[in-house]
Design a protein around this motif. Structure first.
Motif, PDB file in Angstrom:
ATOM      1  N   SER A 282      21.274  65.388  49.169  1.00 32.53           N
ATOM      2  CA  SER A 282      21.854  65.316  50.312  1.00 32.53           C
ATOM      3  C   SER A 282      22.980  66.226  50.848  1.00 32.53           C
ATOM      4  O   SER A 282      23.672  66.779  50.021  1.00 32.53           O
ATOM      5  CB  SER A 282      22.797  64.003  50.474  1.00 32.53           C
ATOM      6  OG  SER A 282      23.644  63.757  51.911  1.00 32.53           O
TER       7      SER A 282
ATOM      8  N   ASN B  61      24.734  66.233  53.645  1.00 29.97           N
ATOM      9  CA  ASN B  61      25.532  65.639  54.534  1.00 29.97           C
ATOM     10  C   ASN B  61      27.075  66.406  54.517  1.00 29.97           C
ATOM     11  O   ASN B  61      27.446  66.608  53.338  1.00 29.97           O
ATOM     12  CB  ASN B  61      25.468  64.316  54.703  1.00 29.97           C
ATOM     13  CG  ASN B  61      26.463  63.465  55.379  1.00 29.97           C
ATOM     14  OD1 ASN B  61      27.702  63.404  55.355  1.00 29.97           O
ATOM     15  ND2 ASN B  61      25.892  63.169  56.750  1.00 29.97           N
ATOM     16  N   GLN B  62      27.823  66.624  55.477  1.00 33.80           N
ATOM     17  CA  GLN B  62      28.935  67.461  55.557  1.00 33.80           C
ATOM     18  C   GLN B  62      29.904  66.380  54.771  1.00 33.80           C
ATOM     19  O   GLN B  62      30.750  66.913  53.950  1.00 33.80           O
ATOM     20  CB  GLN B  62      29.453  67.640  56.696  1.00 33.80           C
ATOM     21  CG  GLN B  62      30.737  68.443  56.793  1.00 33.80           C
ATOM     22  CD  GLN B  62      31.298  68.792  58.059  1.00 33.80           C
ATOM     23  OE1 GLN B  62      30.478  68.883  59.201  1.00 33.80           O
ATOM     24  NE2 GLN B  62      32.293  69.700  58.084  1.00 33.80           N
ATOM     25  N   GLU B  63      30.115  65.274  55.173  1.00 29.12           N
ATOM     26  CA  GLU B  63      30.955  64.125  54.436  1.00 29.12           C
ATOM     27  C   GLU B  63      30.643  64.001  52.887  1.00 29.12           C
ATOM     28  O   GLU B  63      31.513  64.085  52.193  1.00 29.12           O
ATOM     29  CB  GLU B  63      31.071  62.936  55.109  1.00 29.12           C
ATOM     30  CG  GLU B  63      31.442  63.031  56.382  1.00 29.12           C
ATOM     31  CD  GLU B  63      33.001  63.398  56.511  1.00 29.12           C
ATOM     32  OE1 GLU B  63      33.791  62.990  55.638  1.00 29.12           O
ATOM     33  OE2 GLU B  63      33.373  64.030  57.490  1.00 29.12           O
ATOM     34  N   VAL B  64      29.391  64.053  52.389  1.00 31.71           N
ATOM     35  CA  VAL B  64      28.923  63.773  50.984  1.00 31.71           C
ATOM     36  C   VAL B  64      29.173  65.050  50.241  1.00 31.71           C
ATOM     37  O   VAL B  64      29.869  64.824  49.230  1.00 31.71           O
ATOM     38  CB  VAL B  64      27.498  63.594  50.899  1.00 31.71           C
ATOM     39  CG1 VAL B  64      27.031  63.613  49.465  1.00 31.71           C
ATOM     40  CG2 VAL B  64      27.066  62.313  51.710  1.00 31.71           C
TER      41      VAL B  64
ATOM     42  N   GLU C 176      22.200  55.275  46.185  1.00 28.62           N
ATOM     43  CA  GLU C 176      22.213  56.658  47.061  1.00 28.62           C
ATOM     44  C   GLU C 176      21.942  57.847  46.001  1.00 28.62           C
ATOM     45  O   GLU C 176      22.670  58.469  45.898  1.00 28.62           O
ATOM     46  CB  GLU C 176      23.522  56.795  47.855  1.00 28.62           C
ATOM     47  CG  GLU C 176      23.575  55.604  48.793  1.00 28.62           C
ATOM     48  CD  GLU C 176      22.747  55.604  50.028  1.00 28.62           C
ATOM     49  OE1 GLU C 176      22.056  56.725  50.261  1.00 28.62           O
ATOM     50  OE2 GLU C 176      22.746  54.613  50.842  1.00 28.62           O
TER      51      GLU C 176
ATOM     52  N   GLU D  98      22.622  61.302  47.507  1.00 31.98           N
ATOM     53  CA  GLU D  98      24.051  61.720  47.197  1.00 31.98           C
ATOM     54  C   GLU D  98      24.430  62.169  45.902  1.00 31.98           C
ATOM     55  O   GLU D  98      25.424  62.855  45.545  1.00 31.98           O
ATOM     56  CB  GLU D  98      24.823  60.757  47.935  1.00 31.98           C
ATOM     57  CG  GLU D  98      24.596  60.298  49.278  1.00 31.98           C
ATOM     58  CD  GLU D  98      25.470  59.383  50.009  1.00 31.98           C
ATOM     59  OE1 GLU D  98      26.298  58.807  49.443  1.00 31.98           O
ATOM     60  OE2 GLU D  98      25.123  59.006  51.310  1.00 31.98           O
TER      61      GLU D  98
ATOM     62  N   THR E 150      23.503  65.268  44.652  1.00 30.02           N
ATOM     63  CA  THR E 150      24.472  66.334  45.217  1.00 30.02           C
ATOM     64  C   THR E 150      25.580  66.664  44.435  1.00 30.02           C
ATOM     65  O   THR E 150      25.951  67.645  43.942  1.00 30.02           O
ATOM     66  CB  THR E 150      24.907  65.766  46.560  1.00 30.02           C
ATOM     67  OG1 THR E 150      23.856  65.746  47.610  1.00 30.02           O
ATOM     68  CG2 THR E 150      25.822  66.839  47.223  1.00 30.02           C
TER      69      THR E 150
END
Length: 232
Positions: A17, A19-22, A195, A198, A201
């Motif tokens: 992932s 994703n910016q928050e991750v 997940e 994530e 990542t």
């Protein structure tokens, strides 16, 4: 459904992932883990080298009257190094609660003892004839050790310290799973919720950090030490 979960876990490795928050959460956790690992590593290496010197037969041959101290230290190191850092962590969590210093102390205790054992074994394998010869000239024991033993010990320390740094990062990550913070906590939460993207990542970021950190220390810290040794 176990095979599907395994396939999902493996396939997520090639598409983590972004994703910016991750990524932000993983980066913050990684910083905590690296800080814990570096602090633990430095403290354990310093204590371990000191314990290694004090527990070696080579050191106490210069002052045989107190050789029993060295034997006591050597046997005492067997207890802390035989207990894994996770066990120490679980013990200190009950005493100190969820605290970053619990992770640091839990790594320092066994790693200092392990380092001490390695240093002592290396020192005992060295030829002591030059040491005895300089001692007969009236030189004190510390200056003799620095002159004769330290140049031989530096390459051993540099190789072992690099390995021990890697172990410290793994230990800090593992202790994070028990709620002590860092990327280990992120890994636990993502794995628990399945997940996997994530989770990968975090894993790829951790792997990259370990490689870069080890290369930096090898090319900067230890090369400078070897350069000073050659000048000496």
């Amino acid at each position: 459904g176990g095979l599907n979960i395994i396939f999902l876990f493996i396939s997520s490795a090639i598409k983590p992932s972004f994703n910016q928050e991750v990524v932000k959460s993983a980066w913050e956790g990684l910083q905590i883990t690296i800080a814990i690992a570096l602090t633990s590593w430095v403290i354990s290496m310093l204590i371990g080298i000191l314990l290694g010197v004090l527990s070696t037969d080579l050191f106490w041959k210069s002052i045989p009257k107190f050789s029993y101290i060295g034997k006591f230290i050597k046997f005492s190191l067997a207890i802390p190094r035989s207990i894994h850092e996770v066990v120490w962590g679980l013990l200190f969590i009950q005493i100190l609660g969820l605290n970053v210093w619990v992770a640091i102390i839990s790594i320092v205790i066994p790693y200092s003892a392990l380092t001490g054992r390695v240093i002592a074994e290396q020192l005992d394998s060295f030829d002591i004839k030059p040491l005895i010869a300089i001692r007969h000239t009236g030189s004190n024991i510390m200056s003799t050790f620095i002159t004769i033993i330290l140049p031989k010990l530096i390459p051993v320390i540099s190789k072992y310290a690099s390995y021990r740094l890697e172990c410290s990062i793994r230990g800090a990550t593992l202790l994070g799973i028990f709620g002590l913070g860092g990327i280990g906590t992120e890994l636990y939460l993502t794995l628990k919720s399945f997940e996997f993207r994530e989770m990968w990542t975090c894993l790829w970021m951790l792997l990259l950090a370990m490689i870069l950190l080890e290369r930096f220390i090898r090319s900067n810290l230890f090369s400078n030490i070897n350069f000073k040794k050659s000048l000496f």
